[in-house]
Design an enzyme around this catalytic site. Structure first.
Site, PDB file in Angstrom:
ATOM      1  CD  GLU A 141      27.633  36.813  32.028  1.00 48.20           C
ATOM      2  OE1 GLU A 141      28.123  36.348  33.071  1.00 48.20           O
ATOM      3  OE2 GLU A 141      27.615  38.030  31.769  1.00 48.20           O
TER       4      GLU A 141
ATOM      5  CG  PHE B 173      35.740  48.343  28.284  1.00 48.22           C
ATOM      6  CD1 PHE B 173      36.432  47.997  29.443  1.00 48.22           C
ATOM      7  CD2 PHE B 173      34.351  48.399  28.326  1.00 48.22           C
ATOM      8  CE1 PHE B 173      35.753  47.728  30.622  1.00 48.22           C
ATOM      9  CE2 PHE B 173      33.669  48.133  29.504  1.00 48.22           C
ATOM     10  CZ  PHE B 173      34.364  47.790  30.662  1.00 48.22           C
ATOM     11  CD  GLN B 174      32.381  44.795  29.410  1.00 47.78           C
ATOM     12  OE1 GLN B 174      31.449  45.055  28.647  1.00 47.78           O
ATOM     13  NE2 GLN B 174      32.194  44.514  30.692  1.00 47.78           N
TER      14      GLN B 174
ATOM     15  CE  LYS C  79      27.222  50.103  21.108  1.00 48.60           C
ATOM     16  NZ  LYS C  79      25.836  49.908  21.512  1.00 48.60           N
TER      17      LYS C  79
ATOM     18  CG  MET D 244      33.139  10.969  42.904  1.00 45.06           C
ATOM     19  SD  MET D 244      32.547   9.327  43.409  1.00 45.06           S
ATOM     20  CE  MET D 244      31.034   9.191  42.455  1.00 45.06           C
TER      21      MET D 244
END
Lengths: 566, 163
Positions: free
Chosen positions: A49, A111-112, A161, A475
């Site tokens: 993502e 969940f999630q 949802k 760097m």
């Protein structure tokens, strides 16, 4: 017309003129993905993502349009945070849609489930959670408006949802009222005052930033600079707004800026700053920054003005409007300035430029990273869109690849996100399928989003990756060399995959150059290849970026090479 | 510009929505500025709330805070009431343990600060005092030796005298 939330989602995107989405599905997004299956929207399935957000960001930077990301709830949402913070610091217009657990489950540690509204509050321009399907279309319209208007930025929309699965009456919304005042306002008193300052100034300088590119004001900037014959330096974010081939161009200022740009900033008597925010990497020590100058500051965001540097003439306006009205005033006043009037200042700059040009020590034995970038410039004739990762690769690109057009340099300026460049290049390539898009990477940062190689192959996105491979986090190693007596604590990255084999494993062309004599041929072969390519350049391991201003030091005190730095 | 830190009362009109107070508080807290007092309620328009908060900062910092707050999409206006002619009040509830010895002193303090007894049962009473912040501070100092059981302060509410 009765529609489901997921159908309204697609319609609202289409109404905003969106054609490309970078996304990753998940449980709570099934209704939306089912609709996507039926729609004409192009969906690019990324492999992480974070990559989706950087790709949307790169798409936005290259095209000037709003980039769109769609990810699932919980880990899908939290994986976007770095990308969002990155877009936030660089003011890039993107809209990130996150799935969310059904509204009755919110707050139950379902969940999630993640409180992505709370998590992203400080790193978005604004965020919304859609609680009722009736407000969905309006919120999406509002999200795009907020993302692109004023000082642009990322907006997140959280989609539970059950809201996506519910039905409601849908009518397409009328387009939102015009956002930006595109008609130049009559020259204000301040514009007259600035004109007076320009007339009085002996050593004027323009400092431009990302605001000029975001505000699509490059043409206006060029007109103003050329008419007033004021030399131009630009922050990293503004590169390309003013053409590097113009004689007024001074290069980038700041920590790794050109000697002459930093000297000019320290000696100018009038500084006109447009669309920049005086980042510490640009100003160095604040007390000595442009200390001899009257400072004019144009910015669309009032909170940028007098934040780090106190200015004499604040102008809160978008860059395009401000420059248009100023150019109009120049015309009405029949303003002109002769080369003779600028001679002393131009001579001084020329002297700085001749005495300390931007340069490096090339070698016949070992590939110098700067040489790879110079050769890339030669072969692309400066016509490519260039993305960078973060660190030495980024600074060398800013120094040695001159940019002549806006929206052709994509780099993580504010947040300094390693792993930005490659997915951003994918986004830019989708916005401009026929352009050459190159990601200049380091061996460290390319590994941060390497999984997107699969995305490039799957969708035949012909991005070219040039890895400046020095086997170090370069760097950080440079700072350890200069400030920590070469104690290279955990910066040796020489344990790395064989990038050529890795490319081949993903189904790309992989190429490698180990000697300076091979660089041009490998670049040529890579750039001419029709698909995506990984080019691995084994470069000098301990090359440093110079000039370098000591962190927190005055910008006119620069180390120009290793001897001076130590 | 004034470098000296002093109390500033900021009055904000904001959307009356669940997330807005967090945005305002986060804008200050995320930059390391402490909110000294805070009062929130809906205005005559139920869709709009007024947040009155106080911070102790120098003028330059206050200006930065104002600019950051007005950037928030849900914030309609920000004004620094310390710069205007303003009426400011704070309300305090104090629960005191009553004894034969302290009753008279408490009554005198209530009288002095024009407070009142809200409730009294057995050996406890709750006192309400509405006044300026300074008077509230003084009232607390006076009540302390008499045995404060617990107390709650509203923080400052303020209103411009005229538009």
């Amino acid at each position: 017309m009765k529609l489901k939330g997921s159908q309204i989602f697609i319609k609202a995107l289409e109404q905003e003129g969106i054609d490309t989405i970078f996304g990753y599905p998940g449980g709570v997004l099934l209704d939306i993905y089912d609709e996507l299956h039926r729609s004409n929207l192009k969906h690019i399935l990324v492999r992480h993502e974070q990559g989706a957000v950087h790709a949307a960001d790169g798409y936005a930077r290259a095209s000037g349009k709003v980039g769109v990301t769609l990810v699932t709830s919980g880990p899908g949402a939290t994986n976007t945070v770095t990308g969002i913070a990155n877009a936030h610091l660089d003011s890039i217009p993107i809209v990130v849609f996150t799935g969310q657990v059904p509204t009755p489950l919110i707050g139950t540690d379902a969940f999630q489930e993640a409180d992505i509204i709370g998590i992203t509050r400080p790193c978005t321009k604004h965020n919304f959670q859609v609680r009722r399907v009736e407000e969905l279309a309006k919120i999406i319209q509002e999200a795009f408006y907020i993302a692109r208007s004023g000082r642009p930025g990322p907006v997140l929309v959280d989609l539970p949802k059950d809201v996506m699965a519910s039905m409601t009456d849908y009518e397409p919304l009328p387009p939102r009222a015009k956002e930006l005042n595109s008609v130049p306002k009559p020259a204000s008193k301040k514009a007259f005052y600035v004109l007076d300052l320009i007339n009085e100034a002996k050593r004027p300088l323009l400092l431009t930033g990302g605001g000029v590119i975001l505000g699509k004001a490059s043409e206006e900037l060029r007109e103003m600079a050329r008419r007033t014959k004021i030399p131009v330096t630009s922050t990293l974010m503004g590169l390309g707004a003013f053409p590097a081939k113009d004689p007024l161009w001074m290069g980038m200022p700041g920590m790794h800026g050109t000697y002459y740009a930093n000297m000019a900033l320290s000696h100018c008597d009038l500084l006109i700053a447009i669309g920049c925010r005086f980042d510490d990497r640009v100003t160095g020590k604040l007390d000595t920054f442009a200390s001899k100058a009257k400072i004019v500051h144009v910015d669309v965001d009032a909170s940028s003005i007098n934040k780090n540097v106190m200015v004499d003439v604040p102008i809160v306006q978008d860059c395009k409007t401000a420059l248009q009205s100023f150019n109009k005033l120049l015309m009405e006043q029949d303003f002109s300035v002769t080369d003779e009037q600028r001679k002393a200042w131009f001579d001084q700059i020329a002297e700085w430029r001749t005495n300390v040009p931007l340069t490096y020590c090339n070698s016949d034995e070992i590939i110098k990273p700067q040489f790879v970038i110079e050769t890339l410039y030669k072969l692309t004739k400066g016509q490519a869109i260039i993305a960078t990762e973060v660190g030495q690769n980024q600074m060398w690109t800013a120094q040695f690849y001159p940019f002549d057009e806006p929206n052709t340099f994509l780099s993580s300026g504010g947040l300094g996100t390693m792993g930005y460049g490659f997915p951003a290049a994918i986004g830019a390539q989708l916005a401009f399928p026929d352009k050459l898009v190159v990601d200049i990477a380091g061996d460290g940062s390319i590994q941060m989003n390497i999984q997107e190689l699969a995305t490039a192959v799957q969708y035949k996105i012909p991005v070219k990756i040039a890895i400046l491979n020095n086997g170090f986090l370069g760097m950080v190693r440079q700072w350890q060399e200069l400030f920590y007596e070469k104690r290279y604590s955990h910066t040796d990255m020489s344990f790395a995959p064989d990038f050529v084999k890795l490319a081949e494993a993903y189904g790309l062309l992989g190429l490698r150059a180990e000697k300076p004599g091979e660089v041009e041929a490998i670049l040529r072969k890579g750039l001419e290849h029709p698909g995506p390519v990984v080019m691995d350049f084994k470069v000098a391991r301990e090359e440093c970026v110079y000039p370098m201003v000591r962190p927190g030091g005055p910008i006119h005190e620069m180390a120009l090479g290793r001897e001076m730095a130590n | 510009m004034e470098k000296q830190k002093k109390e500033h009362i900021l009055s904000l009109l904001v959307n009356n929505k669940p997330d807005v107070l967090a945005r305002v508080a986060g804008t200050l807290g995320g930059r390391g500025y402490n909110i000294e007092t805070l009062c929130v309620d809906a205005t005559m328009d139920p869709g709009v709330s007024k947040i009155i908060l106080s911070v102790i900062q120098d003028q330059a910092t206050i200006t930065k805070i104002e600019k950051q707050l007005i950037r928030l999409i849900d914030v309609h206006s920000v004004s620094d009431l310390s710069k205007m002619e303003t009426v400011m009040r704070e309300m305090m509830l104090v629960r005191m343990k009553l004894t034969d010895k302290n009753k008279a002193d408490i009554a005198l303090i209530i009288d002095t600060f024009r407070g009142r007894v809200v409730t009294m049962n057995g050996d406890h009473c709750v006192i309400e005092i509405t006044s300026t912040k300074e008077d509230i501070d003084r009232a607390i100092e006076s009540l302390k030796p008499l045995g404060i059981d617990d107390m709650a302060r509203t923080g400052i509410v303020a209103l411009e005298r005229m538009k």
